[in-house]
Design a protein around this motif. Structure first.
Motif, PDB file in Angstrom:
ATOM      1  N   ILE A 160     -27.830  26.023  70.596  1.00 27.11           N
ATOM      2  CA  ILE A 160     -28.976  26.609  69.888  1.00 27.11           C
ATOM      3  C   ILE A 160     -28.545  27.226  68.562  1.00 27.11           C
ATOM      4  CG2 ILE A 160     -30.712  28.448  69.981  1.00 27.11           C
ATOM      5  CD1 ILE A 160     -30.784  27.991  73.044  1.00 27.11           C
ATOM      6  N   LEU A 161     -27.443  27.962  68.581  1.00 32.45           N
ATOM      7  CA  LEU A 161     -26.965  28.615  67.357  1.00 32.45           C
ATOM      8  C   LEU A 161     -26.531  27.591  66.305  1.00 32.45           C
ATOM      9  CD1 LEU A 161     -24.902  31.550  68.908  1.00 32.45           C
ATOM     10  CD2 LEU A 161     -27.063  31.737  67.661  1.00 32.45           C
ATOM     11  N   SER A 162     -25.923  26.506  66.756  1.00 33.22           N
ATOM     12  CA  SER A 162     -25.493  25.465  65.828  1.00 33.22           C
ATOM     13  C   SER A 162     -26.704  24.799  65.170  1.00 33.22           C
ATOM     14  CB  SER A 162     -24.653  24.415  66.555  1.00 33.22           C
ATOM     15  OG  SER A 162     -23.478  24.986  67.077  1.00 33.22           O
ATOM     16  N   ALA A 163     -27.741  24.540  65.969  1.00 28.45           N
ATOM     17  CA  ALA A 163     -28.961  23.946  65.418  1.00 28.45           C
ATOM     18  C   ALA A 163     -29.599  24.871  64.386  1.00 28.45           C
ATOM     19  CB  ALA A 163     -29.949  23.653  66.543  1.00 28.45           C
ATOM     20  N   ALA A 164     -29.671  26.168  64.702  1.00 26.69           N
ATOM     21  CA  ALA A 164     -30.247  27.140  63.764  1.00 26.69           C
ATOM     22  C   ALA A 164     -29.457  27.161  62.462  1.00 26.69           C
ATOM     23  CB  ALA A 164     -30.280  28.527  64.405  1.00 26.69           C
ATOM     24  N   LYS A 165     -28.146  27.074  62.580  1.00 25.18           N
ATOM     25  CA  LYS A 165     -27.286  27.086  61.385  1.00 25.18           C
ATOM     26  C   LYS A 165     -27.589  25.893  60.482  1.00 25.18           C
ATOM     27  CE  LYS A 165     -23.245  25.376  61.806  1.00 25.18           C
ATOM     28  NZ  LYS A 165     -21.854  25.113  62.243  1.00 25.18           N
ATOM     29  N   SER A 169     -29.973  25.384  56.539  1.00 27.50           N
ATOM     30  CA  SER A 169     -29.397  24.810  55.321  1.00 27.50           C
ATOM     31  C   SER A 169     -30.328  23.769  54.702  1.00 27.50           C
ATOM     32  CB  SER A 169     -28.030  24.179  55.628  1.00 27.50           C
ATOM     33  OG  SER A 169     -28.177  22.982  56.387  1.00 27.50           O
ATOM     34  N   PHE A 170     -31.522  23.599  55.264  1.00 27.34           N
ATOM     35  CA  PHE A 170     -32.458  22.593  54.755  1.00 27.34           C
ATOM     36  C   PHE A 170     -32.664  22.756  53.254  1.00 27.34           C
ATOM     37  CE2 PHE A 170     -36.388  20.631  53.626  1.00 27.34           C
ATOM     38  CZ  PHE A 170     -36.576  19.581  54.504  1.00 27.34           C
ATOM     39  N   SER A 171     -33.021  23.963  52.827  1.00 27.92           N
ATOM     40  CA  SER A 171     -33.175  24.285  51.408  1.00 27.92           C
ATOM     41  C   SER A 171     -33.346  25.793  51.289  1.00 27.92           C
ATOM     42  CB  SER A 171     -34.370  23.560  50.785  1.00 27.92           C
ATOM     43  OG  SER A 171     -35.579  24.198  51.149  1.00 27.92           O
ATOM     44  N   PRO A 172     -33.094  26.351  50.112  1.00 26.55           N
ATOM     45  CA  PRO A 172     -33.273  27.801  49.934  1.00 26.55           C
ATOM     46  C   PRO A 172     -34.710  28.257  50.154  1.00 26.55           C
ATOM     47  CG  PRO A 172     -31.962  26.878  48.141  1.00 26.55           C
ATOM     48  CD  PRO A 172     -32.519  25.715  48.905  1.00 26.55           C
ATOM     49  N   ASP A 173     -35.668  27.350  49.944  1.00 29.34           N
ATOM     50  CA  ASP A 173     -37.081  27.719  50.063  1.00 29.34           C
ATOM     51  C   ASP A 173     -37.632  27.552  51.475  1.00 29.34           C
ATOM     52  OD1 ASP A 173     -37.197  28.244  47.329  1.00 29.34           O
ATOM     53  OD2 ASP A 173     -37.696  26.162  46.860  1.00 29.34           O
ATOM     54  N   VAL A 205     -27.589  14.224  61.557  1.00 26.92           N
ATOM     55  CA  VAL A 205     -26.220  13.697  61.524  1.00 26.92           C
ATOM     56  C   VAL A 205     -25.221  14.847  61.481  1.00 26.92           C
ATOM     57  CG1 VAL A 205     -24.553  12.361  60.174  1.00 26.92           C
ATOM     58  CG2 VAL A 205     -26.900  11.516  60.465  1.00 26.92           C
ATOM     59  N   GLN A 206     -25.516  15.843  60.653  1.00 24.16           N
ATOM     60  CA  GLN A 206     -24.613  16.986  60.558  1.00 24.16           C
ATOM     61  C   GLN A 206     -24.502  17.718  61.887  1.00 24.16           C
ATOM     62  OE1 GLN A 206     -25.893  19.513  57.317  1.00 24.16           O
ATOM     63  NE2 GLN A 206     -25.940  17.805  55.863  1.00 24.16           N
ATOM     64  N   LEU A 207     -25.629  17.874  62.583  1.00 23.35           N
ATOM     65  CA  LEU A 207     -25.608  18.554  63.884  1.00 23.35           C
ATOM     66  C   LEU A 207     -24.809  17.760  64.904  1.00 23.35           C
ATOM     67  CD1 LEU A 207     -26.618  20.873  65.679  1.00 23.35           C
ATOM     68  CD2 LEU A 207     -28.666  19.509  66.153  1.00 23.35           C
ATOM     69  N   GLU A 208     -24.979  16.427  64.904  1.00 22.71           N
ATOM     70  CA  GLU A 208     -24.243  15.586  65.848  1.00 22.71           C
ATOM     71  C   GLU A 208     -22.738  15.654  65.620  1.00 22.71           C
ATOM     72  OE1 GLU A 208     -25.646  11.600  65.985  1.00 22.71           O
ATOM     73  OE2 GLU A 208     -27.750  12.180  66.240  1.00 22.71           O
ATOM     74  N   ASN A 209     -22.337  16.032  64.419  1.00 14.70           N
ATOM     75  CA  ASN A 209     -20.912  16.104  64.099  1.00 14.70           C
ATOM     76  C   ASN A 209     -20.454  17.541  63.861  1.00 14.70           C
ATOM     77  OD1 ASN A 209     -19.986  13.100  63.673  1.00 14.70           O
ATOM     78  ND2 ASN A 209     -21.983  13.275  62.657  1.00 14.70           N
ATOM     79  N   ASP A 210     -21.165  18.479  64.441  1.00 14.87           N
ATOM     80  CA  ASP A 210     -20.824  19.894  64.262  1.00 14.87           C
ATOM     81  C   ASP A 210     -19.388  20.158  64.731  1.00 14.87           C
ATOM     82  OD1 ASP A 210     -22.190  22.725  63.784  1.00 14.87           O
ATOM     83  OD2 ASP A 210     -20.899  22.907  65.548  1.00 14.87           O
ATOM     84  N   GLU A 211     -18.705  21.013  64.014  1.00 18.62           N
ATOM     85  CA  GLU A 211     -17.298  21.284  64.313  1.00 18.62           C
ATOM     86  C   GLU A 211     -17.086  21.883  65.694  1.00 18.62           C
ATOM     87  OE1 GLU A 211     -17.273  25.634  62.040  1.00 18.62           O
ATOM     88  OE2 GLU A 211     -16.147  23.958  61.198  1.00 18.62           O
ATOM     89  N   SER A 212     -18.102  22.542  66.242  1.00 20.62           N
ATOM     90  CA  SER A 212     -17.951  23.145  67.571  1.00 20.62           C
ATOM     91  C   SER A 212     -17.900  22.092  68.679  1.00 20.62           C
ATOM     92  CB  SER A 212     -19.111  24.108  67.847  1.00 20.62           C
ATOM     93  OG  SER A 212     -20.342  23.428  67.886  1.00 20.62           O
ATOM     94  N   LEU A 213     -18.196  20.821  68.337  1.00 23.51           N
ATOM     95  CA  LEU A 213     -18.164  19.742  69.327  1.00 23.51           C
ATOM     96  C   LEU A 213     -16.792  19.072  69.430  1.00 23.51           C
ATOM     97  CD1 LEU A 213     -21.611  18.112  68.513  1.00 23.51           C
ATOM     98  CD2 LEU A 213     -20.993  19.224  70.669  1.00 23.51           C
TER      99      LEU A 213
END
Length: 263
Positions: A160-165, A169-173, A205-213
């Motif tokens: 959950i925390l990784s997904a939130a992270k 980062s989608f965009s500043p807005d 793609v970024q979530l699937e390759n998260d460093e915590s995995l």
């Protein structure tokens, strides 16, 4: 003669004392009814009378400022009464800081620290009322129950925390919120469907390759659905939420079919 003069002075002082006492009593207990005619006082008391009226005006203004603070206006400051003004202004500053902290806590999900459902729904309604151009994105995590059951809730929490992270980062807005256990909602102003879809694919793609995995035999995956809203939109908030939700589940079904090799 001297006795009569002293009696007159005494009576005059007693009259002044009664006038001023009555005025001060009303200033303290009936401020709206308090009134002082300085011209009715002996000339030697005009200065004192004016000082008391000035104090009355300051207290009335202080009362008004206190009412404004009670309504949430923490910009109020005073510049009179010396040490009292210092203490008063410090109190207002502390109230403003505490209010900000409490408001921030009320608007945030206590676990992920991103916005919560109540704040997201309020912002969504505001976007619609202002006829903004924006996209509404629903997303949820695939296989969270499996991760919790097989690898433990600590691993599920990390998911959950990784997904939130990544979503933040989608965009500043982008306004990113957690609206349920594994469900998130994004409101992103001034972009269209295609741009939002491409960005969400990148984040998946970024979530699937998260460093915590690293070293783990499972992946993080999320499904998403997008509803684009343009100025002049005629769909209700409920309709838009249902549309994004429906598209999210269609995305989930497509991904499951793809994983099974179904065309």
């Amino acid at each position: 003669m001297l006795k009569n003069r002293k009696n007159k002075e005494r009576d005059s002082l007693e009259s002044v004392s009664n006038i001023l006492s009555d005025y001060l009593r009303k200033v303290l207990y009936e401020p709206e009814a308090a009134s002082l005619d300085v011209s009715a006082l002996p000339e030697s008391f005009h200065g004192l009378g004016n000082e008391l009226k000035s104090l009355h005006a300051s207290l009335k203004h202080l009362t008004w400022q206190t009412e404004q603070i009670a309504q949430g206006d923490y910009s109020q400051q005073i510049d009179f009464m010396d040490a009292f003004s210092v203490a008063f202004n410090a109190m207002v500053a502390q109230l403003a800081e505490r209010h900000q902290i409490l408001e921030e806590r009320a608007n945030r999900d206590c676990f992920t620290k991103i916005y919560n459902r109540a704040f997201a729904m309020s912002a969504f309604e505001q976007y619609l009322n202002e006829e903004k151009r924006f996209v509404l994105i629903f997303t949820d995590l695939d296989g969270l129950k499996y991760v919790n059951d097989v690898f433990g809730h600590q691993e599920g929490d990390l998911y959950i925390l990784s997904a939130a992270k990544h979503l933040t980062s989608f965009s500043p807005d982008a306004l990113v919120s957690r609206i349920g256990g594994d469900e998130f909602l994004l409101l992103v102003p001034n972009i269209g469907y295609d741009e939002a879809h491409a960005k969400m694919k990148e984040l998946c793609v970024q979530l699937e390759n998260d460093e915590s995995l690293d070293g783990k035999d499972y992946r993080y995956r999320m499904s998403f659905g997008i509803a684009a809203v343009e100025p002049g939109n005629t769909l209700s908030a409920s309709d838009l939420l249902s549309l994004a939700d429906e598209r999210m589940y269609e995305n989930k079904r497509e991904r499951k079919r793809a994983a099974k090799g179904v065309k």
